[in-house]
Design a protein around this motif. Structure first.
Motif, mmCIF file in Angstrom:
data_model
loop_
_atom_site.group_PDB
_atom_site.id
_atom_site.type_symbol
_atom_site.label_atom_id
_atom_site.label_comp_id
_atom_site.label_asym_id
_atom_site.label_seq_id
_atom_site.Cartn_x
_atom_site.Cartn_y
_atom_site.Cartn_z
ATOM 1 N N ARG A 194 0.840 -1.205 0.000
ATOM 2 C CA ARG A 194 0.000 0.000 0.000
ATOM 3 C C ARG A 194 0.875 1.256 0.000
ATOM 4 O O ARG A 194 1.247 1.778 1.053
ATOM 5 C CB ARG A 194 -0.932 0.005 1.209
ATOM 6 N N THR A 195 1.204 1.718 -1.196
ATOM 7 C CA THR A 195 1.970 2.947 -1.397
ATOM 8 C C THR A 195 1.141 3.887 -2.269
ATOM 9 O O THR A 195 0.047 3.548 -2.724
ATOM 10 C CB THR A 195 3.300 2.638 -2.095
ATOM 11 N N GLN A 196 1.675 5.076 -2.533
ATOM 12 C CA GLN A 196 0.973 6.014 -3.409
ATOM 13 C C GLN A 196 0.741 5.410 -4.781
ATOM 14 O O GLN A 196 -0.318 5.589 -5.384
ATOM 15 C CB GLN A 196 1.781 7.308 -3.530
ATOM 16 N N ALA A 198 0.405 2.239 -5.449
ATOM 17 C CA ALA A 198 -0.631 1.225 -5.321
ATOM 18 C C ALA A 198 -2.016 1.837 -5.200
ATOM 19 O O ALA A 198 -3.006 1.273 -5.686
ATOM 20 C CB ALA A 198 -0.333 0.340 -4.116
ATOM 21 N N GLU A 199 -2.097 2.987 -4.544
ATOM 22 C CA GLU A 199 -3.391 3.635 -4.371
ATOM 23 C C GLU A 199 -4.011 3.999 -5.714
ATOM 24 O O GLU A 199 -5.236 3.986 -5.876
ATOM 25 C CB GLU A 199 -3.251 4.880 -3.489
ATOM 26 N N CYS A 200 -3.181 4.313 -6.691
ATOM 27 C CA CYS A 200 -3.696 4.606 -8.034
ATOM 28 C C CYS A 200 -4.358 3.372 -8.624
ATOM 29 O O CYS A 200 -5.430 3.455 -9.241
ATOM 30 C CB CYS A 200 -2.562 5.080 -8.951
ATOM 31 N N ILE A 202 -5.645 0.839 -6.885
ATOM 32 C CA ILE A 202 -6.859 0.591 -6.106
ATOM 33 C C ILE A 202 -7.991 1.507 -6.551
ATOM 34 O O ILE A 202 -9.152 1.093 -6.661
ATOM 35 C CB ILE A 202 -6.562 0.771 -4.606
ATOM 36 N N ARG A 203 -7.645 2.754 -6.821
ATOM 37 C CA ARG A 203 -8.647 3.709 -7.254
ATOM 38 C C ARG A 203 -9.289 3.283 -8.573
ATOM 39 O O ARG A 203 -10.484 3.444 -8.793
ATOM 40 C CB ARG A 203 -8.004 5.090 -7.389
ATOM 41 N N GLU A 207 -10.087 -2.129 -4.202
ATOM 42 C CA GLU A 207 -9.214 -2.838 -3.266
ATOM 43 C C GLU A 207 -9.505 -4.333 -3.223
ATOM 44 O O GLU A 207 -8.609 -5.145 -3.018
ATOM 45 C CB GLU A 207 -9.357 -2.234 -1.864
ATOM 46 N N LYS A 221 1.743 -3.142 4.189
ATOM 47 C CA LYS A 221 2.063 -1.723 4.313
ATOM 48 C C LYS A 221 3.578 -1.557 4.250
ATOM 49 O O LYS A 221 4.327 -2.476 4.592
ATOM 50 C CB LYS A 221 1.516 -1.159 5.625
#
Length: 254
Positions: A194-196, A198-200, A202-203, A207, A221
């Motif tokens: 879960r990094t920046q 990865a957040e892209c 997930i968005r 998730e 994490k």
């Protein structure tokens, strides 16, 4: 809290202003290490991190790792500032998509950029590090691999997977070649973390898509990797030199 005594240790950590690198840098400084916090663009994050741990005398260093001269200057600057480096954590990397449906010129441009940052810079810092460690009679490398090396990656990320495969082979070769000169080499192989970046994903995809492919109930994490990497820096894992440690929440088990 785990207590790994790193007082008196100096660590060069690339890509330390975000994601896994930032979590590792903070943990190292909590354990007393003096850290050369490398960043490319996020100076504010790097400076804020160092400001939290002024007692360690850690410093920030800027460099674009895709540029050979800047890689060399980074190493020189760290040695000039601290005198001796005890461990080098080769964490910085890029994860760029280049689908095979793209035209060949554009596809190859991403390939070359990925190799420059993910593999060529790592190779150059390895050579500089070997020379430094031999002169100082000891040193440790920690290389950031990827589960993509062992299970493969999707066709949009062929360059990324290939670059990480090169890193793993390099790290193993360093371990075999320089152990008698008191140089150790380790590989940490994360999965989806879960990094920046990865957040892209997930968005865009949700998730649940990621959770469905791991064995645990929560995503890895950056903080989950920090104690292991710090232990490698400490010398307490030296007899595991050459080993690859998977940290991927059971998404790929070898």
């Amino acid at each position: 809290m785990i207590d790994i005594n790193l007082k008196g240790k100096t660590v060069l950590l690339t890509g330390a202003s975000n994601g896994i690198g930032k979590a590792v840098a903070e943990f190292l400084m909590k354990m007393g290490a003096q850290v050369a916090v490398h960043y490319r663009t996020n100076e504010i994050s790097a400076m804020d991190l160092v400001a939290k741990y002024t007692a360690t005398d850690s410093k920030v260093f800027q460099a674009d790792l895709s540029i050979e001269e800047e890689v060399i200057e980074l190493f020189k600057d760290v040695v000039h500032s601290f005198g001796k480096i005890d461990a080098i954590i080769l964490n910085a990397g890029i994860f760029l998509s280049h689908a095979t449906k793209n035209n060949t010129k554009d596809w190859y441009s991403v390939w070359k950029k990925t190799m420059d940052v993910n593999l060529n810079a790592v190779g150059l810092l390895t050579k500089l590090g070997i020379d430094h460690f031999i002169a100082n009679r000891e040193g440790r490398f920690i290389y950031m691999g990827s589960r993509a090396v062992f299970r493969g990656e999707t066709e949009e990320y062929l360059a990324y997977a290939a670059s990480k495969g090169g890193i793993v082979s390099l790290a193993r070769s360093v371990a075999r070649s320089f152990g008698k000169q008191n140089i150790k080499s380790f590989i940490v192989s994360p999965g989806f973390t879960r990094t920046q970046m990865a957040e892209c994903f997930i968005r865009d995809h949700g998730e649940q898509k990621v959770l469905d492919e791991i064995a645990l109930n929560e995503l890895t994490k950056p903080e989950d990797l920090a104690p292991l990497i710090s232990l490698m820096c400490s010398g307490l894992m030296d007899h595991a030199t050459g080993a690859t440690i998977d940290v991927n929440a059971g998404s790929h088990i070898r």
